[in-house]
Scaffold this active site. Structure first.
Site, PDB file in Angstrom:
ATOM      1  N   LYS A 165      16.074   7.164   0.842  1.00 25.23           N
ATOM      2  CA  LYS A 165      16.038   6.579  -0.500  1.00 25.23           C
ATOM      3  C   LYS A 165      14.593   6.210  -0.834  1.00 25.23           C
ATOM      4  CE  LYS A 165      16.190   2.488  -2.006  1.00 25.23           C
ATOM      5  NZ  LYS A 165      15.212   2.667  -3.077  1.00 25.23           N
ATOM      6  N   GLU A 241       8.546  -1.723   8.952  1.00 29.80           N
ATOM      7  CA  GLU A 241       7.088  -1.694   8.759  1.00 29.80           C
ATOM      8  C   GLU A 241       6.813  -2.455   7.480  1.00 29.80           C
ATOM      9  OE1 GLU A 241       4.980  -0.809  10.821  1.00 29.80           O
ATOM     10  OE2 GLU A 241       5.818   0.760  12.095  1.00 29.80           O
ATOM     11  N   CYS A 275      -0.630  -0.675   3.256  1.00 32.35           N
ATOM     12  CA  CYS A 275      -0.182  -1.781   4.115  1.00 32.35           C
ATOM     13  C   CYS A 275      -1.317  -2.270   4.994  1.00 32.35           C
ATOM     14  CB  CYS A 275       0.999  -1.324   4.956  1.00 32.35           C
ATOM     15  SG  CYS A 275       0.704   0.191   5.857  1.00 32.35           S
ATOM     16  N   GLU A 369      -0.810 -11.364   0.150  1.00 31.72           N
ATOM     17  CA  GLU A 369      -1.128  -9.933   0.174  1.00 31.72           C
ATOM     18  C   GLU A 369      -1.309  -9.452  -1.263  1.00 31.72           C
ATOM     19  OE1 GLU A 369       2.028  -7.142   1.098  1.00 31.72           O
ATOM     20  OE2 GLU A 369       0.603  -5.755   2.012  1.00 31.72           O
TER      21      GLU A 369
HETATM   22  P1  NAD Z   1       9.610  -3.288  -1.638  1.00 28.85           P
HETATM   23  O1  NAD Z   1      10.027  -4.098  -0.462  1.00 28.85           O
HETATM   24  O2  NAD Z   1       9.697  -3.891  -2.974  1.00 28.85           O
HETATM   25  O3  NAD Z   1      10.476  -1.937  -1.720  1.00 28.85           O
HETATM   26  C1  NAD Z   1      10.552  -1.042  -0.634  1.00 28.85           C
HETATM   27  C2  NAD Z   1      11.853  -0.271  -0.719  1.00 28.85           C
HETATM   28  O4  NAD Z   1      12.941  -1.170  -0.525  1.00 28.85           O
HETATM   29  C3  NAD Z   1      12.115   0.424  -2.060  1.00 28.85           C
HETATM   30  O5  NAD Z   1      12.663   1.704  -1.798  1.00 28.85           O
HETATM   31  C4  NAD Z   1      13.145  -0.483  -2.706  1.00 28.85           C
HETATM   32  O6  NAD Z   1      13.963   0.205  -3.624  1.00 28.85           O
HETATM   33  C5  NAD Z   1      13.953  -0.917  -1.507  1.00 28.85           C
HETATM   34  N1  NAD Z   1      14.739  -2.145  -1.685  1.00 28.85           N
HETATM   35  C6  NAD Z   1      14.667  -3.072  -2.676  1.00 28.85           C
HETATM   36  N2  NAD Z   1      15.547  -4.080  -2.442  1.00 28.85           N
HETATM   37  C7  NAD Z   1      16.169  -3.786  -1.275  1.00 28.85           C
HETATM   38  C8  NAD Z   1      17.171  -4.453  -0.496  1.00 28.85           C
HETATM   39  N3  NAD Z   1      17.686  -5.614  -0.864  1.00 28.85           N
HETATM   40  N4  NAD Z   1      17.559  -3.862   0.650  1.00 28.85           N
HETATM   41  C9  NAD Z   1      17.023  -2.692   1.066  1.00 28.85           C
HETATM   42  N5  NAD Z   1      16.084  -2.015   0.369  1.00 28.85           N
HETATM   43  C10 NAD Z   1      15.666  -2.559  -0.796  1.00 28.85           C
HETATM   44  O7  NAD Z   1       8.130  -2.784  -1.304  1.00 28.85           O
HETATM   45  P2  NAD Z   1       7.140  -1.957  -2.256  1.00 28.85           P
HETATM   46  O8  NAD Z   1       6.651  -2.886  -3.326  1.00 28.85           O
HETATM   47  O9  NAD Z   1       7.756  -0.661  -2.621  1.00 28.85           O
HETATM   48  O10 NAD Z   1       5.933  -1.631  -1.236  1.00 28.85           O
HETATM   49  C11 NAD Z   1       4.866  -2.490  -1.040  1.00 28.85           C
HETATM   50  C12 NAD Z   1       4.997  -3.264   0.261  1.00 28.85           C
HETATM   51  O11 NAD Z   1       5.221  -2.370   1.346  1.00 28.85           O
HETATM   52  C13 NAD Z   1       3.753  -4.032   0.636  1.00 28.85           C
HETATM   53  O12 NAD Z   1       4.094  -5.325   1.102  1.00 28.85           O
HETATM   54  C14 NAD Z   1       3.153  -3.224   1.769  1.00 28.85           C
HETATM   55  O13 NAD Z   1       2.302  -3.947   2.626  1.00 28.85           O
HETATM   56  C15 NAD Z   1       4.361  -2.707   2.434  1.00 28.85           C
HETATM   57  N6  NAD Z   1       4.064  -1.506   3.229  1.00 28.85           N
HETATM   58  C16 NAD Z   1       4.064  -1.595   4.599  1.00 28.85           C
HETATM   59  C17 NAD Z   1       3.730  -0.484   5.383  1.00 28.85           C
HETATM   60  C18 NAD Z   1       3.699  -0.549   6.892  1.00 28.85           C
HETATM   61  O14 NAD Z   1       3.663   0.503   7.519  1.00 28.85           O
HETATM   62  N7  NAD Z   1       3.723  -1.724   7.504  1.00 28.85           N
HETATM   63  C19 NAD Z   1       3.390   0.717   4.748  1.00 28.85           C
HETATM   64  C20 NAD Z   1       3.397   0.782   3.355  1.00 28.85           C
HETATM   65  C21 NAD Z   1       3.743  -0.344   2.608  1.00 28.85           C
END
Ligand code: NAD
Length: 463
Positions: A165, A241, A275, A369
């Site tokens: 997804k 992650e 990230c 962040e």
């Molecule tokens: P987000 O947590 O808002 O969304 C990530 C995913 O989770 C999306 O596909 C979203 O639709 C889904 N989602 C939303 N609500 C959910 C729920 N209740 N249960 C399960 N899934 C749900 O994150 P974002 O804004 O898309 O990405 C940015 C964040 O991701 C930043 O904090 C960044 O640091 C982190 N990130 C971490 C890594 C790593 O490898 N550690 C890599 C890239 C990004």
């Protein structure tokens, strides 16, 4: 989409926008539980055959996928740029697809042989690694293709089937990626579902789904915690992650001009929407002014513009919510520190690279962040203080030490509370080195043999 899903018309669709222009570039299906169940059932039905393939057969299929992605590189790069905003060039979408191909190729060639724990007159003990079943992959919007590859290839390589997804902000490049993979894979081995996260949360439904055995999730800490809670009822395996607030520490012995480019890209790669970007910079007082000046001089030269323009090197912020967060943090930081570069929004979702000095721990831009094109700089006077300030965070993804003395830098690296530490660079991940966060930045690792094992359960056979 998997054929069983694409034949079915979803009740509604949602728009995908180009962050450079605000224009609609496509629509995709807004799916619910019914579509999710079809996708999971499809992956479940494909599992017995896929998991019975030999190690060599799995490897060959994964290498065939890699080749397919490589053949479609330019098409995928353009789709990423259109929906994510990052430029085609620089460390942009062509780079992202190139990295995805490199990761897919490397990971396809890994394998986990049976480990003999004992073989003597008392008997033989073998450690086997078995696939889990259906893997649910949930990805964010910052690297839609690369992160999908990080989830999907190790899952497939170890004999699992997948439902992925993508983020509602960047679904199109993932859908195309999965279509390309489906040209190589048997039906049902990989499936994609999409939803807009409004009335129905597909990610939450995946985390609760009884037939998904593992969730691999990349995204924010707040959502990661929700995934973990929801997944507990069905005892899912998890790789999380999550967010980072990586610190860089500059020691007094650096040449400011020599490190300016590395510092800039450590912080501003993908417009800071990475990230493991450097999100706080601690600089020793003896080189503070010179480092600030060199960094600003380098940053001034970076062309920002529409990602489809071949001369752009940085693009817009990907979405309005993120733009608003970055704008708020900059407004607050302007009251507390000194703006050395940028500091005012551009048109639409554009925000020029912004550097703000004279900040301290406790200021929101240092503590939170930002995930955008702004770097806070903090002055320190002794290294123990800098280490304490760097560790003063719930996150623990990455960190970096900048010094002309590698041994000194390594001894400080060892004291940082984070999963990766780079010396004289930041965020340079690679497929043969495990990557993951400590503290609130996640659970488990990706990449290398260690990452591959996370898609398996151990079975020990005593004979
Ligand atoms: P987000 O947590 O808002 O969304 C990530 C995913 O989770 C999306 O596909 C979203 O639709 C889904 N989602 C939303 N609500 C959910 C729920 N209740 N249960 C399960 N899934 C749900 O994150 P974002 O804004 O898309 O990405 C940015 C964040 O991701 C930043 O904090 C960044 O640091 C982190 N990130 C971490 C890594 C790593 O490898 N550690 C890599 C890239 C990004």
């Amino acid at each position: 989409m998997n054929s069983s899903i694409s034949n079915r018309s979803a009740d509604a669709s949602f728009n995908v926008l180009n962050p450079s222009t605000g224009q609609i570039i496509g629509q995709t299906a807004n799916m619910g539980n019914e579509e999710l169940n079809i996708a999971v059932e499809s992956a479940k039905s494909a599992f017995p055959h896929w998991s019975s393939l030999t190690d060599d057969e799995l490897k060959e299929k994964c290498l065939a996928i890699t080749k397919k992605i490589e053949d479609h590189s330019e098409e995928l790069a353009k789709l990423i740029t259109l929906e994510q905003g990052k430029p085609l060039n620089g460390l942009g979408s062509r780079w992202e697809v190139g990295a995805a191909v490199a990761w897919a190729g490397y990971t396809s060639n890994l394998s986990i042989p049976v480990k003999i724990l004992q073989d003597n007159t008392d008997g033989k003990v073998e450690l086997h690694r078995k696939p889990l079943g259906v893997i649910g992959s949930i990805t964010p919007w910052n690297f839609p293709i690369l992160i999908a590859i990080w989830h999907v290839i190790p899952a497939l390589r170890t004999g699992n089937t997948v439902v992925i997804k993508p983020s509602p902000n960047t679904p199109l490049s993932t859908i195309r990626l999965i279509e390309i993979m489906q040209e190589v894979l048997p039906p049902g081995v990989i499936n994609v579902v999409t939803g807009d996260d409004q009335e129905f949360n597909l990610g939450a439904a995946m985390s609760a789904h009884p037939d998904i055995r593992k969730i691999v999730f990349t995204g924010s800490c707040a959502t990661g915690i929700k995934v973990m809670k929801t997944a507990a009822d069905s005892m899912k395996r998890l790789t999380l992650e999550l967010g980072g607030n990586d610190a860089g520490i500059v020691l007094p012995d650096v040449d400011p001009n020599a490190i300016a480019e590395g510092l800039f890209w450590g912080a501003f790669i993908n417009n800071g929407q990475t990230c493991a970007a450097m999100k706080r910079l601690y600089v020793h007082e003896s080189v503070y002014d010179a480092v600030c000046e060199s960094l600003v001089e380098f940053a001034k030269k970076i062309p920002v513009g529409d990602g489809m323009n071949e001369s752009s090197i940085l693009g817009p912020i990907q979405n309005k919510a993120q733009f608003d967060k970055v704008s708020r943090l900059i407004s607050e930081a302007k009251q507390q520190g000194k703006v050395l570069l940028g500091g005012e929004p551009g048109k639409g979702l554009f925000y020029p690279p912004t550097i703000i000095s004279d900040l301290k721990n406790g200021d929101s831009l240092v503590d939170e962040e930002q995930f955008g094109p702004v770097l806070p700089i903090v002055k320190y006077s002794n290294i123990d203080e800098a280490i304490r300030l760097a560790n003063d965070s719930p996150n623990g993804l990455g960190g970096s030490i900048w010094s002309s003395n590698i041994e000194t830098a390594k001894s400080i690296a060892n004291q940082l509370e984070c999963g990766s530490v780079w010396i004289n660079k930041h965020g340079a991940i690679q497929p043969n080195a495990p990557f993951g966060g400590v503290k609130s930045s996640g659970i488990g690792v990706e990449f290398s043999d260690e990452g591959l094992m996370e898609y398996t359960d151990i079975q020990v056979i005593f004979s």
